[in-house]
Design an enzyme around this catalytic site. Structure first.
Site, PDB file in Angstrom:
ATOM      1  N   GLU A 111       0.842  -1.080   0.101  1.00  0.00           N
ATOM      2  CA  GLU A 111       0.063   0.001  -0.054  1.00  0.00           C
ATOM      3  C   GLU A 111       1.007   1.123  -0.132  1.00  0.00           C
ATOM      4  OE1 GLU A 111      -2.459  -1.589   3.400  1.00  0.00           O
ATOM      5  OE2 GLU A 111      -4.296  -0.914   2.388  1.00  0.00           O
ATOM      6  N   GLU A 127      -3.755  -9.457   3.582  1.00  0.00           N
ATOM      7  CA  GLU A 127      -4.394  -9.356   4.785  1.00  0.00           C
ATOM      8  C   GLU A 127      -5.451 -10.017   5.126  1.00  0.00           C
ATOM      9  OE1 GLU A 127      -3.560  -6.992   2.540  1.00  0.00           O
ATOM     10  OE2 GLU A 127      -2.868  -5.247   3.722  1.00  0.00           O
TER      11      GLU A 127
END
Ligand code: 3HC
Ligand code: NAI
Length: 722
Positions: free
Chosen positions: A133, A154
């Site tokens: 990210e 995740e």
């Protein structure tokens, strides 16, 4: 670099190093970023060994460094990279429990993207989760060709990419490709990342130098920032039913009932909306997941698995022995599976059999498995050839004198195993680790057949050994510490989760499963049907219900063990129907029927004839039958596991409850999103509540329900709810 300016810049913007205590290890790590300049480029390096997790010090450092670089007129572009083998493995998972101190990762990344000067990510190593990210927040991405892990995993820890990843990734690589990465959690390699546009350029050599060159060219070409969040995904470009279809296809996701679906919803929120609105929805969904028991369980499971890699009395000073080649004795079901696992990690494997026929059969199966993987595109033909070249089949036991470790997988018979180990003692190299794959025999008795019991250990693989992740490493009374450390190192190399256990009948996993399976027999006598039990436990999350598991393993196996070993009268009474099934030739899947019926495709259906057998036996035993609710089925099965688990800890067969949970999640199809049996008892049900229920069951059913002394102690320490 090296100028006074650089030093000043570094001093001004590099935050003070922050020391973070690693929650489960107690080790000290240093979280910081380093800054240097290369001409008019600021190079910001994330440094938080071992994998540059984005702990508070890193977030604060990144934020301050980018701000300072932007404030400095001499700087024209910024490069962000990582120290060591990682760009960054993402948020610091250990921080989740305590709550994150500001600045949050999302705001830091948003500010990176808002930088008026172009920011280039120089992806030097793995970039996962928040790490990717950060790279997505950068305006351009250059990756080293050798990077093998770029992804958003995740979902595997029960959450979703919560730092803008669900919004930026689809804007960069397209919605469908983003869904693939986010919902599976599986990473991609640098070359594929280039193809989908996740990275702009691959670097052969020094990726930081390539990143700087890329930044310099941007400056020279007058190219400025390229903020991903400014893009809008046109609703018309996405099939109308895409998200509903994906959600319907999630099925039994390993992350449990919530995370995968929330990931899909978060990506849906990226379509046709502004980044601001999309990210608001992402944050809402993220918070729901972060608060769920499934995320807590999965994050616990992540650390439990890593903690299992340390054995309390085997420190870093104990060096594993060097293993370059391995021998496998016996090319049956397990020998072949073990050989396949070893070949996959590049070990040359000498396979010894007792007859040419058995050797040929084993080799044929080994080759078929590899060929099948090629056919299913799980392996390239080149890789298959590399593996086959490493196979050394032989009937000559002396060939084992050349290998560094031997794994014995002959028939389960103590006299035979002792004879094999006596022969190994004659031929094996000095210092070779001699391991037995026995599932029920005494490692000390096997070791006694040699003059080197320190070299002898158990390596208990689970079938199919090339697939199942668990490896119980059995420590005999005389096993040397470095022999155990060697097995742990080999386990890691072949992609297994090694858990050290003590030497007892059934070791840890099977000793517990025996208690659980006994309760299943009791439940069937009391009125639950075989299929009801499987469905109850599968609905709760188990990969396979107990009766289907017994049908897969073979009902005859347990029957033989019950004939050969001494068990309580109660157990023999509870197993009367199982023994009758075995005697009637209903051995399970391999004979087309066991507790259930199987067709040619091995699809199961319930068999009323089996229920009738339990009904008849119950009448003979004077038992009253009743409808048993799913909750009771699950609770009784779970509590039997837990009670035996507490005994294993008391007897020091396992070092800690989390090791038991690792054994169950890695080897017995226990859902990681439920943490494991011990985690469930402590965190979901509450130890005191478990104890009280067991006392009530003891009153109703007698001694098989007696809570262990360790359980009683733990429950008395627990507060009423936990
Ligand atoms: N946070 C905290 N610690 C981490 C970590 C993380 N994200 N990733 C790895 N570690 C620690 C491990 O606990 C281990 O510590 P130990 O040595 O004290 O036991 C050490 O780093 C090395 O890890 P491994 O033993 O697993 O080393 P491997 O080389 O086998 O694997 C890895 C490295 C592929 C990075 C693997 O550790 C991994 O998959 N890590 C998790 C990655 C992940 O899930 N990232 C997403 C985090 S959540 C997030 O970013 C949220 C964001 O969207 C807001
Ligand atoms: P198997 O019957 O499929 O294979 C045993 C092989 O050993 C046969 O091919 C046989 O020819 C060979 N063999 C026998 N004596 C030999 C000798 N003296 N020298 C060389 N080879 C010899 O048995 P399986 O299922 O592979 O089991 C092997 C071991 O693994 C047993 O100890 C078993 O308890 C254990 N185990 C089995 C599991 C399973 O699910 N099948 C799971 C975990 C452990």
């Amino acid at each position: 670099m090296g100028s006074t300016f650089a030093k000043r810049l570094g001093r001004a913007i590099a935050p003070r190093p922050e020391f973070a205590r690693d929650a489960h290890r107690g080790s000290i790590t240093m979280a910081k970023v380093d800054v240097r300049t290369d001409g008019n480029i600021a190079v910001i390096t994330i440094s938080n060994p071992p994998v540059n997790a984005l702990a508070h010090g890193v977030r604060a450092g990144l934020d301050a460094s980018v701000a300072a670089a932007n404030a400095n007129p001499a700087i024209k572009a910024i490069v962000i990279t990582g120290e060591g083998r990682a760009f960054s493995a993402g948020a610091d998972i250990a921080e989740f429990r305590a709550g994150m101190k500001p600045p949050g990762l999302l705001e830091v990344i948003d500010r990176i993207e808002a930088s008026p000067k172009p920011v280039v990510a120089a992806i030097n190593g793995l970039a996962l989760g928040g790490g990717l990210e950060v790279a997505l927040g950068c305006h351009y991405r250059v990756a080293s060709k050798s990077v093998t892990q770029l992804g958003l995993p995740e979902v595997k820890i029960g959450i979703l990419p919560g730092a803008g990843g669900t919004q930026r990734l689809p804007r960069v690589i397209g919605v469908e490709a983003a869904l693939d990465l986010i919902v599976s959690g599986n990473p991609t390699v640098a070359a594929s990342a280039l193809k989908v546009g996740l990275v702009d350029e691959l670097a052969d050599g020094d990726v930081v130098a390539a990143g700087i060159a890329y930044a310099r060219k941007l400056v020279a070409d007058g190219k400025g920032p390229r903020p991903t969040s400014a893009r809008v995904i046109d609703k018309a470009s996405v099939p109308a039913d895409l998200f509903d279809k994906r959600a319907a296809a999630v099925g039994r996701h390993p992350s449990g009932p919530m995370a995968a679906r929330h990931c899909i919803e978060a990506v849906r929120a990226a379509v046709g909306t502004s980044y601001k609105d999309g990210v608001t929805q992402e944050q809402k969904l993220f918070s729901e997941l972060a608060a769920s028991p499934y995320a807590r369980a999965l994050q616990y499971a992540f650390f439990a698995e890593r903690q299992a890699a340390t054995v309390p009395d085997i420190g870093a000073d104990v060096k594993p022995r060097e293993v370059k080649s391995v021998g496998v004795v016996g090319a049956g079901t397990m020998g072949v599976g073990i050989a396949l696992a070893l070949l996959g990690a590049g070990f040359p494997v000498t396979i010894v059999e007792q007859s040419k026929e058995a050797l040929d059969t084993g080799l044929k199966r080994l080759k078929e498995t590899i060929d099948n993987a090629v056919l299913r595109k799980r392996m390239t033909a080149d890789e298959a050839m590399k593996r086959m070249v490493l196979v050394r089949p032989t009937l000559d036991f002396n060939e084992l004198g050349k290998v560094d470790m031997v794994i014995e997988a002959v028939f389960e018979n103590l006299a035979l195993k002792k004879a094999v180990f006596a022969k190994l003692d004659q031929v094996a190299k000095r210092g070779a680790v001699l391991a037995s794959n026995t599932s029920t025999l005494d490692i000390d008795a096997i070791a006694s057949a040699t003059k080197r019991p320190g070299d002898v250990i158990g390596t208990h693989f689970f079938a199919p050994a090339n697939v199942m992740r668990l490896l119980e490493i059995v420590r005999g009374t005389a096993s040397d510490k470095d022999a155990i450390a060697t097995a742990m190192a080999v386990a890691k190399r072949i992609g297994k989760v090694g858990v050290v256990v003590g030497n007892c009948f059934g070791f840890a996993g099977n000793r517990m499963i025996e208690e659980y399976l006994e309760e299943v027999q009791a439940l069937m006598l009391e009125g639950a049907t075989a299929i009801e039990i499987d469905q109850a436990l599968e609905a709760w999350g188990l990969a396979m219900g107990p009766n289907s598991m017994m049908d897969l393993a073979g009902i005859d196996v347990g029957h033989r063990i019950r004939r050969e070993h001494k068990f309580s009268d109660e157990r023999m009474r509870l197993y009367r129907v199982a023994d009758a099934l075995s005697e009637a030739g209903r051995h399970g899947q391999k004979t087309g029927k066991g507790y259930h019926l199987y067709d040619a495709k091995r699809t199961r259906t319930a068999d009323p004839a089996v229920d009738a057998m339990f009904e008849k036996e119950a009448a003979a035993q004077g038992l009253e039958r009743r409808k048993i609710e799913r909750e009771e089925i699950v609770a009784r099965c779970l509590l039997r596991l837990v009670n035996e688990g507490t005994r294993l800890i008391d007897e020091k067969i396992v070092a800690r409850p989390s090791d038991i949970d690792v054994i169950y999640t890695a080897g017995y199809g226990f859902p990681a999103w439920r943490g494991g049996p011990m985690w469930q008892a402590e965190n979901a049900l509450g130890l005191k509540a478990c104890f009280d229920r067991m006392k009530a069951l003891e009153a109703a059913y007698g001694p098989r329900w007696k809570p262990s002394a360790a359980f009683e102690r733990a429950a008395s320490r627990a507060h009423p709810g936990g």
